[in-house]
Write a protein that holds these residues in place. Sequence first.
Motif, short mmCIF file in Angstrom:
data_model
loop_
_atom_site.label_atom_id
_atom_site.label_comp_id
_atom_site.label_asym_id
_atom_site.label_seq_id
_atom_site.Cartn_x
_atom_site.Cartn_y
_atom_site.Cartn_z
N GLY A 36 0.81 -1.21 0.00
CA GLY A 36 0.00 0.00 0.00
C GLY A 36 0.85 1.26 0.00
N PRO A 37 0.21 2.37 0.26
CA PRO A 37 0.89 3.66 0.16
C PRO A 37 1.68 4.01 1.42
CG PRO A 37 -1.34 4.03 0.83
CD PRO A 37 -1.21 2.54 0.65
N THR A 50 -1.68 1.75 -9.92
CA THR A 50 -1.30 0.50 -9.28
C THR A 50 -2.46 -0.08 -8.49
OG1 THR A 50 1.00 1.19 -9.11
CG2 THR A 50 0.28 -0.57 -7.65
N PHE A 51 -3.08 0.74 -7.68
CA PHE A 51 -4.16 0.23 -6.84
C PHE A 51 -5.38 -0.15 -7.68
CE2 PHE A 51 -1.72 2.98 -3.84
CZ PHE A 51 -1.07 1.91 -3.24
N LEU A 52 -5.57 0.55 -8.77
CA LEU A 52 -6.65 0.20 -9.69
C LEU A 52 -6.39 -1.17 -10.31
CD1 LEU A 52 -9.16 0.74 -11.41
CD2 LEU A 52 -7.72 2.00 -12.99
N SER A 53 -5.16 -1.41 -10.69
CA SER A 53 -4.82 -2.70 -11.31
C SER A 53 -5.20 -3.85 -10.39
CB SER A 53 -3.32 -2.76 -11.62
OG SER A 53 -2.96 -1.74 -12.53
N PHE A 54 -4.90 -3.70 -9.11
CA PHE A 54 -5.20 -4.79 -8.19
C PHE A 54 -6.66 -4.77 -7.74
CE2 PHE A 54 -0.62 -4.40 -8.14
CZ PHE A 54 -0.31 -5.70 -8.49
N ASP A 55 -7.29 -3.65 -7.92
CA ASP A 55 -8.74 -3.59 -7.69
C ASP A 55 -9.43 -4.50 -8.70
OD1 ASP A 55 -11.10 -2.51 -6.40
OD2 ASP A 55 -11.45 -1.38 -8.24
N ILE A 56 -8.94 -4.47 -9.93
CA ILE A 56 -9.50 -5.33 -10.98
C ILE A 56 -9.26 -6.80 -10.65
CG2 ILE A 56 -9.34 -6.00 -13.40
CD1 ILE A 56 -10.68 -3.28 -12.97
N VAL A 57 -8.05 -7.11 -10.20
CA VAL A 57 -7.74 -8.49 -9.82
C VAL A 57 -8.70 -8.93 -8.71
CG1 VAL A 57 -6.01 -10.01 -8.80
CG2 VAL A 57 -5.32 -8.28 -10.48
N ARG A 69 -9.21 -12.96 0.39
CA ARG A 69 -8.76 -12.08 1.46
C ARG A 69 -7.67 -11.19 0.88
NH1 ARG A 69 -6.85 -14.63 6.87
NH2 ARG A 69 -9.10 -14.97 7.05
N TYR A 70 -8.00 -9.94 0.81
CA TYR A 70 -7.11 -8.96 0.17
C TYR A 70 -6.52 -8.07 1.26
CZ TYR A 70 -6.06 -4.84 -2.85
OH TYR A 70 -5.48 -3.78 -3.49
N VAL A 71 -5.23 -8.15 1.42
CA VAL A 71 -4.55 -7.35 2.45
C VAL A 71 -3.70 -6.28 1.77
CG1 VAL A 71 -2.94 -7.41 4.40
CG2 VAL A 71 -4.43 -9.38 3.94
N ARG A 72 -3.96 -5.05 2.14
CA ARG A 72 -3.16 -3.95 1.59
C ARG A 72 -2.75 -3.05 2.76
NH1 ARG A 72 -6.50 -0.42 -2.08
NH2 ARG A 72 -6.98 0.57 -0.12
N ASN A 73 -1.46 -2.93 2.95
CA ASN A 73 -0.98 -2.24 4.14
C ASN A 73 -0.94 -0.72 3.99
OD1 ASN A 73 1.29 -2.82 2.25
ND2 ASN A 73 2.35 -1.50 3.70
N ILE A 74 -0.84 -0.09 5.12
CA ILE A 74 -0.57 1.35 5.17
C ILE A 74 0.81 1.50 5.80
CG2 ILE A 74 -1.18 3.51 6.31
CD1 ILE A 74 -3.28 3.00 4.36
N HIS A 245 1.06 -11.79 -4.58
CA HIS A 245 1.63 -10.58 -4.01
C HIS A 245 1.76 -9.56 -5.13
CE1 HIS A 245 4.27 -8.59 -0.84
NE2 HIS A 245 4.19 -7.74 -1.85
N GLY A 246 1.26 -8.38 -4.88
CA GLY A 246 1.30 -7.36 -5.92
C GLY A 246 1.96 -6.08 -5.45
N GLY A 247 2.23 -5.25 -6.42
CA GLY A 247 2.81 -3.94 -6.11
C GLY A 247 3.28 -3.28 -7.39
N GLY A 248 3.75 -2.08 -7.26
CA GLY A 248 4.26 -1.35 -8.42
C GLY A 248 5.58 -1.95 -8.88
N MET A 249 5.84 -1.79 -10.16
CA MET A 249 7.08 -2.29 -10.75
C MET A 249 8.31 -1.76 -10.02
SD MET A 249 7.20 -4.21 -13.50
CE MET A 249 6.71 -3.88 -15.18
N ASP A 250 8.23 -0.55 -9.55
CA ASP A 250 9.40 0.06 -8.92
C ASP A 250 9.70 -0.52 -7.53
OD1 ASP A 250 7.06 1.12 -8.00
OD2 ASP A 250 7.71 3.20 -8.03
N LEU A 251 8.82 -1.40 -7.07
CA LEU A 251 9.07 -2.01 -5.76
C LEU A 251 9.76 -3.36 -5.90
CD1 LEU A 251 5.76 -1.30 -3.81
CD2 LEU A 251 7.92 -0.07 -3.69
N LYS A 252 9.90 -3.82 -7.11
CA LYS A 252 10.47 -5.14 -7.34
C LYS A 252 11.82 -5.27 -6.66
CE LYS A 252 10.13 -7.96 -11.48
NZ LYS A 252 10.28 -7.88 -12.94
#
Length: 503
Positions: A36-37, A50-57, A69-74, A245-252
Amino acid sequence: MSLIEQYPISVYNSLTKQKEVFKPLVEDRVGMYVCGPTVYSDVHLGNVRTFLSFDIVFRYLKFLGYKVRYVRNITDVGHLVGDADEGEDKIAKKARLEEIEPMEVVQKYTNGFHDVMQLFNIQAPSIEPTATGHLIEQIEFIKKIIENGFAYEKDGSVYFNVRKYNEAHQYGELSGRNVDDMLSNTRTLAGQDQKADPLDFALWKKAEAGHLMHWPSPWSEGFPGWHLECSAMSTKYLGQSFDIHGGGMDLKFPHHEAEIAQNKGCHHAGGANYWIHANMLTVNGRKMAKSEGNGFTPEELVTGNHKLLERGYSPMTVRFFMLQSHYASTLDFSNEALQAAEKGFRRLMASVQLIDKLPAAGTGKVSQEKSEELKGFIDQAMQDLSDDFNTAKAIASLFEISSKVNTYYQNPSELAEIDAEAFDFATTKFKAIINDVLGLVSETENAAQNNVLEGAMEVLINLRKEAKFSKDYALSDKIRDDLKTVGIQLKDEKGGETSFTID
RNA sequence: GGCGUUGUGGCCGAGUGGCUAGGCAGAGCUCUGCAAAAGCUCGUACAGCGGUUCGAAUCCGCUCAACGCCUCCA
């Protein structure tokens, strides 16, 4: 046959670098974690993508019938402030700047983040854990990594021993790097810090004097390393092994790479089986980022109050715009593209509303072929969505249905040839995919459903009808043109009725 | 330098070894008092150079161009 069986998902797995058939660990259930952000400033449009992409998933998995169960941290502990700033907690830094409590900053931007998510109709995750709320879990996590011999303490800080880890596991498996290359690249940069090796990264950091956010730990009064929270929280809520596990490309790299290492260093399992990375939103070919000065806030986007924006665009226009490209491709922003998306979106939504105005289907000689063709577009859209969540391709099929609906409206004899059941199936699914999977909702409905406005429009439309009847076209055109200038478009329908739409 | 990605018609953007992506813009036609909307028709695109193949935008190599990440340190 369930939708899950009918439309098996394949997904590009960043870990194996190939497209794979998606198979969850537990049948019909999916555990998904998304980074998350960091809540120390406003989110910009790139974050939204990014969050939209995983919203679709998330939405599509549920649509197929998975329990998710979708976990997205702050991230509220804070990371380093980029660029020129020297090693100071992002949130602490911001707090001093604004002279407020760190948690006040966190609250403010967390609220703001939620508002933005809502604006773009991005669904809330099942669990939204905060890093500060999981200090104990993180400390326990570190203890185990130390026990396993993959971390060491130095002057109150704890570092992950990458080289040692690499002897037993493979550091760099996700990002395709290898330790030797990285070492040779950094030899000259190795500073005189506490780390035994420049590749090592912090699990726990002792707080410097004046550092605002800190907590007690066995090693020092300090704070957790910035990769740790995701390992600790994904393990807690999804288990040592989970599905996505998802996230932005820049977090790889280094973030996700470190996460895998921490997981394996702690409990030997790497976490997710499928890693999905969403690509960047670019502006004139460059990544949208704070440092580029090319990011804008949703507010600026809606009002058009930004030097890059010719005018404002509605949240749904933007959502549609983003869904017209695949999540793994970079998407280049431009006013032209956004304006094209706006028209396309309206066209699609207009046909959705038209469905309810259609006469009954199948009243004539039913053509099996044409009925199947209509259903085929739905089938195609579903297949496309199951093919690595290809919303762009699915939308193409939706437009085919859109055209059909328009044809039926204009030429009801075409609709008479469509099997009633097939028609019902196709239009119901059509709406469901648009609303539930793509999360697109009409932005004009509410305005049009205003009773007072409806009444006033009826008066005007009747006046115009009278003018037309007496061939006073000057007056009838004036009514229409004047309404147009205030944003209302009149349409003379086939049967002599007049409808209106609001821009 | 290392790792990774991309280069598609005026614009945005999918894409599989051979069969129309789609949206926007543009042209023509139909409907219409005129509009608007909608429907129909149209452009024969795939960075460059080679190679594999009966056939490649789609596979391989090279070249060019662009982009992202790279142990900073909290």
